[in-house]
Design a protein around this motif. Structure first.
Motif, PDB file in Angstrom:
ATOM      1  N   THR A 222      14.951 -41.547  -3.301  1.00 58.39           N
ATOM      2  CA  THR A 222      16.273 -41.367  -3.888  1.00 58.39           C
ATOM      3  C   THR A 222      16.455 -39.911  -4.313  1.00 58.39           C
ATOM      4  O   THR A 222      15.500 -39.117  -4.365  1.00 58.39           O
ATOM      5  N   LEU A 223      17.685 -39.572  -4.673  1.00 58.41           N
ATOM      6  CA  LEU A 223      17.954 -38.221  -5.166  1.00 58.41           C
ATOM      7  C   LEU A 223      17.279 -37.975  -6.512  1.00 58.41           C
ATOM      8  O   LEU A 223      16.907 -36.838  -6.829  1.00 58.41           O
ATOM      9  N   ALA A 224      17.104 -39.028  -7.309  1.00 58.04           N
ATOM     10  CA  ALA A 224      16.384 -38.876  -8.570  1.00 58.04           C
ATOM     11  C   ALA A 224      14.932 -38.488  -8.309  1.00 58.04           C
ATOM     12  O   ALA A 224      14.349 -37.634  -9.004  1.00 58.04           O
ATOM     13  N   GLY A 225      14.350 -39.098  -7.273  1.00 55.89           N
ATOM     14  CA  GLY A 225      12.978 -38.745  -6.903  1.00 55.89           C
ATOM     15  C   GLY A 225      12.893 -37.310  -6.405  1.00 55.89           C
ATOM     16  O   GLY A 225      11.953 -36.575  -6.726  1.00 55.89           O
ATOM     17  N   ALA A 226      13.896 -36.904  -5.616  1.00 60.50           N
ATOM     18  CA  ALA A 226      13.919 -35.528  -5.112  1.00 60.50           C
ATOM     19  C   ALA A 226      14.077 -34.537  -6.264  1.00 60.50           C
ATOM     20  O   ALA A 226      13.455 -33.466  -6.273  1.00 60.50           O
ATOM     21  N   PHE A 227      14.915 -34.886  -7.246  1.00 58.80           N
ATOM     22  CA  PHE A 227      15.106 -34.028  -8.412  1.00 58.80           C
ATOM     23  C   PHE A 227      13.792 -33.851  -9.182  1.00 58.80           C
ATOM     24  O   PHE A 227      13.410 -32.723  -9.519  1.00 58.80           O
ATOM     25  N   GLN A 228      13.098 -34.954  -9.434  1.00 57.78           N
ATOM     26  CA  GLN A 228      11.845 -34.833 -10.188  1.00 57.78           C
ATOM     27  C   GLN A 228      10.821 -34.003  -9.427  1.00 57.78           C
ATOM     28  O   GLN A 228      10.137 -33.149 -10.016  1.00 57.78           O
ATOM     29  N   ARG A 229      10.689 -34.218  -8.137  1.00 58.45           N
ATOM     30  CA  ARG A 229       9.708 -33.444  -7.360  1.00 58.45           C
ATOM     31  C   ARG A 229      10.078 -31.966  -7.333  1.00 58.45           C
ATOM     32  O   ARG A 229       9.199 -31.093  -7.356  1.00 58.45           O
ATOM     33  N   ALA A 230      11.367 -31.678  -7.310  1.00 55.74           N
ATOM     34  CA  ALA A 230      11.810 -30.273  -7.277  1.00 55.74           C
ATOM     35  C   ALA A 230      11.483 -29.556  -8.580  1.00 55.74           C
ATOM     36  O   ALA A 230      10.946 -28.440  -8.570  1.00 55.74           O
ATOM     37  N   VAL A 231      11.793 -30.201  -9.718  1.00 59.09           N
ATOM     38  CA  VAL A 231      11.541 -29.529 -11.000  1.00 59.09           C
ATOM     39  C   VAL A 231      10.040 -29.438 -11.296  1.00 59.09           C
ATOM     40  O   VAL A 231       9.582 -28.512 -11.970  1.00 59.09           O
ATOM     41  N   THR A 232       9.275 -30.398 -10.758  1.00 57.79           N
ATOM     42  CA  THR A 232       7.818 -30.332 -10.940  1.00 57.79           C
ATOM     43  C   THR A 232       7.242 -29.161 -10.162  1.00 57.79           C
ATOM     44  O   THR A 232       6.424 -28.387 -10.679  1.00 57.79           O
ATOM     45  N   ALA A 233       7.649 -29.040  -8.914  1.00 57.04           N
ATOM     46  CA  ALA A 233       7.117 -27.967  -8.068  1.00 57.04           C
ATOM     47  C   ALA A 233       7.489 -26.589  -8.601  1.00 57.04           C
ATOM     48  O   ALA A 233       6.662 -25.670  -8.609  1.00 57.04           O
ATOM     49  N   THR A 234       8.716 -26.427  -9.091  1.00 61.82           N
ATOM     50  CA  THR A 234       9.134 -25.118  -9.599  1.00 61.82           C
ATOM     51  C   THR A 234       8.501 -24.800 -10.954  1.00 61.82           C
ATOM     52  O   THR A 234       8.439 -23.629 -11.343  1.00 61.82           O
ATOM     53  N   GLY A 235       7.999 -25.824 -11.645  1.00 62.39           N
ATOM     54  CA  GLY A 235       7.373 -25.581 -12.939  1.00 62.39           C
ATOM     55  C   GLY A 235       6.222 -24.598 -12.869  1.00 62.39           C
ATOM     56  O   GLY A 235       5.996 -23.821 -13.796  1.00 62.39           O
ATOM     57  N   CYS A 236       5.497 -24.600 -11.743  1.00 64.80           N
ATOM     58  CA  CYS A 236       4.341 -23.710 -11.618  1.00 64.80           C
ATOM     59  C   CYS A 236       4.740 -22.253 -11.396  1.00 64.80           C
ATOM     60  O   CYS A 236       3.894 -21.359 -11.431  1.00 64.80           O
ATOM     61  N   LEU A 237       6.021 -21.990 -11.197  1.00 62.65           N
ATOM     62  CA  LEU A 237       6.486 -20.602 -11.112  1.00 62.65           C
ATOM     63  C   LEU A 237       6.620 -19.979 -12.498  1.00 62.65           C
ATOM     64  O   LEU A 237       6.687 -18.756 -12.633  1.00 62.65           O
ATOM     65  N   TYR A 238       6.632 -20.843 -13.526  1.00 63.26           N
ATOM     66  CA  TYR A 238       6.849 -20.369 -14.895  1.00 63.26           C
ATOM     67  C   TYR A 238       5.652 -20.653 -15.815  1.00 63.26           C
ATOM     68  O   TYR A 238       5.349 -19.838 -16.685  1.00 63.26           O
ATOM     69  N   PHE A 239       5.000 -21.776 -15.608  1.00 59.94           N
ATOM     70  CA  PHE A 239       3.874 -22.165 -16.455  1.00 59.94           C
ATOM     71  C   PHE A 239       2.552 -22.021 -15.705  1.00 59.94           C
ATOM     72  O   PHE A 239       2.512 -22.080 -14.476  1.00 59.94           O
ATOM     73  N   LYS A 240       1.471 -21.852 -16.475  1.00 58.53           N
ATOM     74  CA  LYS A 240       0.143 -21.689 -15.869  1.00 58.53           C
ATOM     75  C   LYS A 240      -0.490 -23.025 -15.503  1.00 58.53           C
ATOM     76  O   LYS A 240      -1.366 -23.094 -14.654  1.00 58.53           O
ATOM     77  N   THR A 241      -0.054 -24.099 -16.174  1.00 57.11           N
ATOM     78  CA  THR A 241      -0.571 -25.443 -15.878  1.00 57.11           C
ATOM     79  C   THR A 241       0.599 -26.406 -15.743  1.00 57.11           C
ATOM     80  O   THR A 241       1.500 -26.410 -16.583  1.00 57.11           O
ATOM     81  N   VAL A 242       0.591 -27.213 -14.696  1.00 57.16           N
ATOM     82  CA  VAL A 242       1.588 -28.258 -14.489  1.00 57.16           C
ATOM     83  C   VAL A 242       0.841 -29.530 -14.095  1.00 57.16           C
ATOM     84  O   VAL A 242       0.124 -29.558 -13.094  1.00 57.16           O
ATOM     85  N   LEU A 243       1.004 -30.578 -14.896  1.00 58.24           N
ATOM     86  CA  LEU A 243       0.418 -31.878 -14.594  1.00 58.24           C
ATOM     87  C   LEU A 243       1.544 -32.906 -14.543  1.00 58.24           C
ATOM     88  O   LEU A 243       2.349 -32.988 -15.472  1.00 58.24           O
TER      89      LEU A 243
END
Length: 270
Positions: A222-243
């Motif tokens: 779903t688009l909700a799933g795509a949204f979550q995967r997108a914000v998770t992947a981009t998180g590592c551009l700003y933070f040193k750790t993403v879980l």
């Protein structure tokens, strides 16, 4: 006359020779029964040969001695609160104000055992119109990276995936500063939450009232799933750790972000 004398001398010689014992070695004296039945160990100690047991034992070197007691354990390292660099902190505050975040500077936190923040702040609004609920205590660097990620990654992803839900209104956090060990364990390393370096994101709420909760969505088409995967992947551009929920059972309901510095700029994202 002469013959009679010679004969007498010869007779005397023969008689003398008959009384003399034969020459040769004397026979050995046979031991008595008492002597043969005496046990060997009853011999006099002074007659026994000296052995190593008669000598004083040599001292055992320290490295060869068996351990009779457990070695003392090394003392646990003393955890301290890292002081903020004044210039970096002032620059962070200026950037946070410029991006439009709303926050309040707080007094130094020291909860013992390494838990605390030298210069904490309480973040209320991540961006104009985007609230952090509940408000959270953290370091300025954590707040600034959260604001940048929200502005540059989350809002564009929300517009692309969920345009009908209206603008992003709230980021719902599950944990900011809290004095604890990693994954709420009873043993192990101190959590980055205990240093103000981390924040956990539980869900996003939009103006329409719709919320996108963080949960396992690797197979969510779903688009909700795509949204979550997108914000998770981009998180590592700003933070040193993403879980994320795919990391382990402890992160199935939230995203963990932190700004822990590692050697050579290494980032841990999964």
């Amino acid at each position: 006359m002469h013959l009679r004398i010679v004969a007498c001398l010869l007779s005397v010689t023969l008689l003398a020779g008959a009384s003399l014992p034969k020459t040769g070695p004397l026979p050995e004296k046979k031991p008595t029964e008492a002597e043969t039945s005496k046990p060997a160990e009853e011999k006099s100690e002074k007659d026994a040969p000296k052995t190593d047991r008669d000598e004083k034992p040599l001292p055992i070197p320290d490295h060869a001695k068996p351990l009779t007691e457990k070695p003392e354990t090394e003392p646990e390292p003393v955890l301290t609160i890292e002081p903020e660099d004044s210039k970096e902190y002032d620059a962070c505050l200026a950037a946070l104000k410029q991006i439009g975040a709303t926050f309040k500077e707080e007094k130094r936190i020291d909860d013992g055992k390494g838990c605390g923040i030298d210069k904490p702040l309480t973040l209320d609004m991540v961006l104009p119109g985007v609230a952090l609920k509940p408000e959270g205590k953290m370091r300025c660097e954590t707040a600034l990276e959260l604001a940048r990620w929200t502005k540059e990654a989350v809002i564009p992803a929300a517009k692309a995936a969920l345009p009908s839900e209206g603008p992003l209104a709230t980021i719902n956090q599950a944990s900011s500063y809290v004095c604890r060990l990693r994954n709420n364990g009873t043993t192990g390393k101190i959590s980055e939450h205990a240093r103000g370096n981390a924040i956990d994101i539980a869900s996003f709420t939009f103006k329409s009232g719709k919320s996108i909760e963080i949960r396992p969505r690797d197979e969510d088409s779903t688009l909700a799933g795509a949204f979550q995967r997108a914000v998770t992947a981009t998180g590592c551009l700003y933070f040193k750790t993403v879980l994320d929920p795919g990391s382990d059972a402890a992160h199935e309901t939230h995203l963990h972000f932190d700004v822990l510095e590692r050697k050579n700029g290494y980032r841990y994202c999964r």
